[in-house]
Enzyme design. Sequence first.
Site, PDB file in Angstrom:
ATOM      1  N   GLY A  64      -8.534  -6.062   1.395  1.00 43.61           N
ATOM      2  CA  GLY A  64      -8.762  -7.433   0.773  1.00 43.61           C
ATOM      3  C   GLY A  64      -7.621  -7.912  -0.506  1.00 43.61           C
ATOM      4  O   GLY A  64      -6.911  -7.014  -0.734  1.00 43.61           O
ATOM      5  N   GLY A  92      -6.709  -8.139  -3.461  1.00 40.86           N
ATOM      6  CA  GLY A  92      -6.996  -7.334  -4.976  1.00 40.86           C
ATOM      7  C   GLY A  92      -6.374  -7.935  -5.937  1.00 40.86           C
ATOM      8  O   GLY A  92      -6.671  -7.834  -7.401  1.00 40.86           O
ATOM      9  N   LYS A 121       0.469 -14.232  -6.343  1.00 44.40           N
ATOM     10  CA  LYS A 121       0.355 -12.783  -6.267  1.00 44.40           C
ATOM     11  C   LYS A 121       0.460 -12.378  -7.622  1.00 44.40           C
ATOM     12  O   LYS A 121       1.507 -12.811  -8.330  1.00 44.40           O
ATOM     13  CB  LYS A 121       1.416 -12.192  -5.255  1.00 44.40           C
ATOM     14  CG  LYS A 121       1.048 -10.827  -4.794  1.00 44.40           C
ATOM     15  CD  LYS A 121       2.035 -10.735  -3.791  1.00 44.40           C
ATOM     16  CE  LYS A 121       2.027  -9.030  -3.361  1.00 44.40           C
ATOM     17  NZ  LYS A 121       3.224  -8.890  -2.522  1.00 44.40           N
ATOM     18  N   ASP A 163      -5.475  -4.060 -11.692  1.00 48.41           N
ATOM     19  CA  ASP A 163      -5.517  -5.018 -12.750  1.00 48.41           C
ATOM     20  C   ASP A 163      -5.752  -6.213 -12.332  1.00 48.41           C
ATOM     21  O   ASP A 163      -5.791  -7.133 -12.979  1.00 48.41           O
ATOM     22  CB  ASP A 163      -4.690  -4.577 -13.951  1.00 48.41           C
ATOM     23  CG  ASP A 163      -3.258  -4.659 -13.539  1.00 48.41           C
ATOM     24  OD1 ASP A 163      -3.124  -4.856 -12.221  1.00 48.41           O
ATOM     25  OD2 ASP A 163      -2.269  -4.157 -14.373  1.00 48.41           O
ATOM     26  N   GLY A 164      -5.136  -6.416 -11.047  1.00 47.73           N
ATOM     27  CA  GLY A 164      -5.037  -7.663 -10.437  1.00 47.73           C
ATOM     28  C   GLY A 164      -3.649  -8.397 -10.725  1.00 47.73           C
ATOM     29  O   GLY A 164      -3.499  -9.663 -10.240  1.00 47.73           O
ATOM     30  N   ARG A 203       3.750 -17.073  -3.047  1.00 49.96           N
ATOM     31  CA  ARG A 203       4.235 -16.761  -1.810  1.00 49.96           C
ATOM     32  C   ARG A 203       3.868 -17.683  -0.972  1.00 49.96           C
ATOM     33  O   ARG A 203       2.667 -18.343  -0.961  1.00 49.96           O
ATOM     34  CB  ARG A 203       3.586 -15.308  -1.278  1.00 49.96           C
ATOM     35  CG  ARG A 203       3.817 -14.802   0.118  1.00 49.96           C
ATOM     36  CD  ARG A 203       3.778 -13.614   0.132  1.00 49.96           C
ATOM     37  NE  ARG A 203       2.579 -13.031   0.333  1.00 49.96           N
ATOM     38  CZ  ARG A 203       2.079 -11.634   0.467  1.00 49.96           C
ATOM     39  NH1 ARG A 203       2.988 -10.798   0.622  1.00 49.96           N
ATOM     40  NH2 ARG A 203       0.769 -11.266   0.355  1.00 49.96           N
ATOM     41  N   ARG A 245      -3.887 -10.835   9.078  1.00 51.81           N
ATOM     42  CA  ARG A 245      -3.137  -9.404   9.221  1.00 51.81           C
ATOM     43  C   ARG A 245      -3.961  -8.530  10.180  1.00 51.81           C
ATOM     44  O   ARG A 245      -4.992  -9.110  10.602  1.00 51.81           O
ATOM     45  CB  ARG A 245      -3.275  -8.462   8.097  1.00 51.81           C
ATOM     46  CG  ARG A 245      -2.714  -9.305   6.820  1.00 51.81           C
ATOM     47  CD  ARG A 245      -3.354  -8.731   5.482  1.00 51.81           C
ATOM     48  NE  ARG A 245      -2.960  -9.723   4.401  1.00 51.81           N
ATOM     49  CZ  ARG A 245      -2.032  -9.394   3.325  1.00 51.81           C
ATOM     50  NH1 ARG A 245      -1.374  -8.482   3.451  1.00 51.81           N
ATOM     51  NH2 ARG A 245      -1.708 -10.135   2.431  1.00 51.81           N
ATOM     52  N   ASP A 304      -2.487  -3.366   7.197  1.00 50.49           N
ATOM     53  CA  ASP A 304      -3.064  -4.342   6.441  1.00 50.49           C
ATOM     54  C   ASP A 304      -1.474  -5.174   5.921  1.00 50.49           C
ATOM     55  O   ASP A 304      -1.741  -6.238   5.410  1.00 50.49           O
ATOM     56  CB  ASP A 304      -3.643  -3.840   5.239  1.00 50.49           C
ATOM     57  CG  ASP A 304      -2.908  -3.106   4.345  1.00 50.49           C
ATOM     58  OD1 ASP A 304      -2.651  -2.118   5.115  1.00 50.49           O
ATOM     59  OD2 ASP A 304      -2.468  -3.017   3.145  1.00 50.49           O
ATOM     60  N   ASN A 305      -0.499  -4.676   6.048  1.00 50.72           N
ATOM     61  CA  ASN A 305       0.765  -5.044   6.151  1.00 50.72           C
ATOM     62  C   ASN A 305       1.603  -5.708   7.421  1.00 50.72           C
ATOM     63  O   ASN A 305       2.784  -6.066   7.220  1.00 50.72           O
ATOM     64  CB  ASN A 305       1.660  -4.286   5.274  1.00 50.72           C
ATOM     65  CG  ASN A 305       1.126  -3.926   3.828  1.00 50.72           C
ATOM     66  OD1 ASN A 305       0.654  -4.614   3.173  1.00 50.72           O
ATOM     67  ND2 ASN A 305       1.412  -2.796   3.354  1.00 50.72           N
TER      68      ASN A 305
HETATM   69  P1  AMP Z   1      -0.343  -3.336  -1.230  1.00 52.71           P
HETATM   70  O1  AMP Z   1       0.071  -2.422  -1.563  1.00 52.71           O
HETATM   71  O2  AMP Z   1       0.134  -4.815  -1.488  1.00 52.71           O
HETATM   72  O3  AMP Z   1      -0.158  -3.325   0.417  1.00 52.71           O
HETATM   73  O4  AMP Z   1      -1.839  -3.518  -1.437  1.00 52.71           O
HETATM   74  C1  AMP Z   1      -2.900  -2.658  -0.912  1.00 52.71           C
HETATM   75  C2  AMP Z   1      -4.316  -2.994  -1.554  1.00 52.71           C
HETATM   76  O5  AMP Z   1      -4.166  -2.693  -2.852  1.00 52.71           O
HETATM   77  C3  AMP Z   1      -4.626  -4.524  -1.505  1.00 52.71           C
HETATM   78  O6  AMP Z   1      -5.962  -4.552  -1.303  1.00 52.71           O
HETATM   79  C4  AMP Z   1      -4.320  -4.867  -2.836  1.00 52.71           C
HETATM   80  O7  AMP Z   1      -4.809  -6.326  -3.085  1.00 52.71           O
HETATM   81  C5  AMP Z   1      -4.546  -3.900  -3.643  1.00 52.71           C
HETATM   82  N1  AMP Z   1      -3.778  -3.850  -5.012  1.00 52.71           N
HETATM   83  C6  AMP Z   1      -2.562  -3.316  -5.177  1.00 52.71           C
HETATM   84  N2  AMP Z   1      -2.102  -3.622  -6.423  1.00 52.71           N
HETATM   85  C7  AMP Z   1      -3.115  -3.991  -7.227  1.00 52.71           C
HETATM   86  C8  AMP Z   1      -3.542  -4.548  -8.636  1.00 52.71           C
HETATM   87  N3  AMP Z   1      -2.261  -4.415  -9.277  1.00 52.71           N
HETATM   88  N4  AMP Z   1      -4.756  -4.936  -8.766  1.00 52.71           N
HETATM   89  C9  AMP Z   1      -5.728  -4.879  -7.808  1.00 52.71           C
HETATM   90  N5  AMP Z   1      -5.508  -4.399  -6.554  1.00 52.71           N
HETATM   91  C10 AMP Z   1      -4.327  -4.284  -6.084  1.00 52.71           C
HETATM   92 MG    MG Z   2      -0.359  -5.289   1.512  1.00 48.51          MG
END
Ligand code: AMP
Ligand code: MG
Length: 527
Positions: free
Chosen positions: A125, A127, A148, A160-161, A211, A218, A287-288
């Site tokens: 999801g 995050g 983002k 940390d979001g 974005r 996805r 997921d990507n």
């Molecule tokens: P990604 O690396 O963008 O494909 O992210 C994979 C998962 O990790 C997704 O659920 C993101 O929302 C979560 N995620 C990545 N970085 C963070 C962050 N800094 N804070 C919270 N969730 C994250």
């Molecule tokens: Mg991703």
Amino acid sequence: MSIAALQSSTALLPPDTTALRVYPATIMSTLQSSRPASVPIGSLSSTYAQLPERFYARVAPSPVAAPRLICVNERLASTLGLELGHLDSQTLAEVFAGNRLPVGADPIAMAYAGHQFGNFVPQLGDGRAILLAEVLDASGQRRDIQLKGSGRTPFSRGGDGRAALGPVLREYLISEAMHALGIPSTRALAAVLSGEQVVREGLVPAAVLTRVAASHVRVGTFEFHAARGDDDAVRQLADYVLARHFPLLRDAPQRYVALLDAVIARQAELVARWMHVGFIHGVMNTDNMTISGETIDFGPCAFMDSYDPATVYSAIDRGGRYAYANQPRIAMWNLARLAETLIPHLDSVAERAVEIATASLVAFQTKYTTHWLRGMRAKLGLRSEQPDDATLVEDLLELMHANGADWTLTFRELCGAAEGDVSQMLAIFAEPAAFERWARPWRARLALDGETAAEVATAMRAVNPAIIPRNHQVERALRAAIDDDDFGPFDALRRVLEQPYLECDPAAGYGASPKPVERVLQTFCGT
Ligand code: AMP
Ligand code: MG
């Protein structure tokens, strides 16, 4: 991949209930009553937020301390019909940081699951991303506007979001470069410094990227519902993407089979186009991978310098699962995961549904090879289709590999070679005589098409870019921004990447391959 392996990969998901965690159904709103009034930026709507609540969590962005605008993509804003001209830079910074919401926004974090490096994670999801709203662009296409790095959501698991400045600028540069190259990609509308710091390789500046995507659905979005045995949700999602991305297929006799075939076709073309420009996505987790066929999530992605099919840049890809040459195979593997989620909807008899899915997946190979060869022919300046073309292409690739030839430079200089100027080609190949040996049948093959050398070279220059976002150039631009708060190199690179097929001033160095000391060997997610 053998048919047997394919069949086993389309087997139904094992019932997996223990690993599932139901995400909070409660609505989490961090909207503060003190938040300033919302800002009109255009005609926003939200169709995804009309889907049932188990598809997302309603959540507002968390305001950042001191938003400062890095850049707004005005051209993109205007194709989206957004009206930003009346807003000063501070207001823009506040909007694109999530501190002020645009009028009509209905912010949500989308639910999705995903196979990461082959392992299923039932809940990922958004995050650290929040879908603000949708907008109809100039061509009537619906597009998502997403922040983002805009704060935690119910899907943040430990993170940390927030997003670090480096990855935000990286995604900005590379997604826009992909678009300028003519390759389907999510876009970058704005980048904003948040005035805060986040812990990554130490304390680094935080930023927010806006974005734009045809949608953020996805393969993992389908997996999220399928893993919960929620066939209804899978069907609703399939109907949603049919309406949004494939409206002509909505009334097809077997619309979910048509949907699967259409996604397979788009991904086959997308990955072929990545291969043509030497792009390595780096994290091809399910997921990507979008349903729309756009490139998404530019974590540790990179454009290859010297050609080697085994090239991996991503620091987290230790086994080389997502190496350059593996990308078509991985795309097919991911599409098999999508097919599994659709099994209950492909046919009422499960065995027949698996047969249908298998046939669709097998067709990926033909679709991919057709796109790949068509593109490679164009790169070599070949107009007609001749039986030995694939061999000619493969011989060149073998030669490039043996000589460690730079992918982009080789094809760009080949345009000059078509006009008889081989001086640059001979500098690229450690063994110039080997290039000459390859070029003889190539010239004979070009002659078959009967075009003038100038015509051939012009056509080749329209498909072989002079400028790609080279790792060392991207790193330099990011370092200046992170270390010295200097966005000059970022802006300059952003501009040259807008016209990748134009020759640019060699003195500026953007077209050159890296010197040995400049070579970047690893890229990081760094999110
Ligand atoms: P990604 O690396 O963008 O494909 O992210 C994979 C998962 O990790 C997704 O659920 C993101 O929302 C979560 N995620 C990545 N970085 C963070 C962050 N800094 N804070 C919270 N969730 C994250
Ligand atoms: Mg991703």
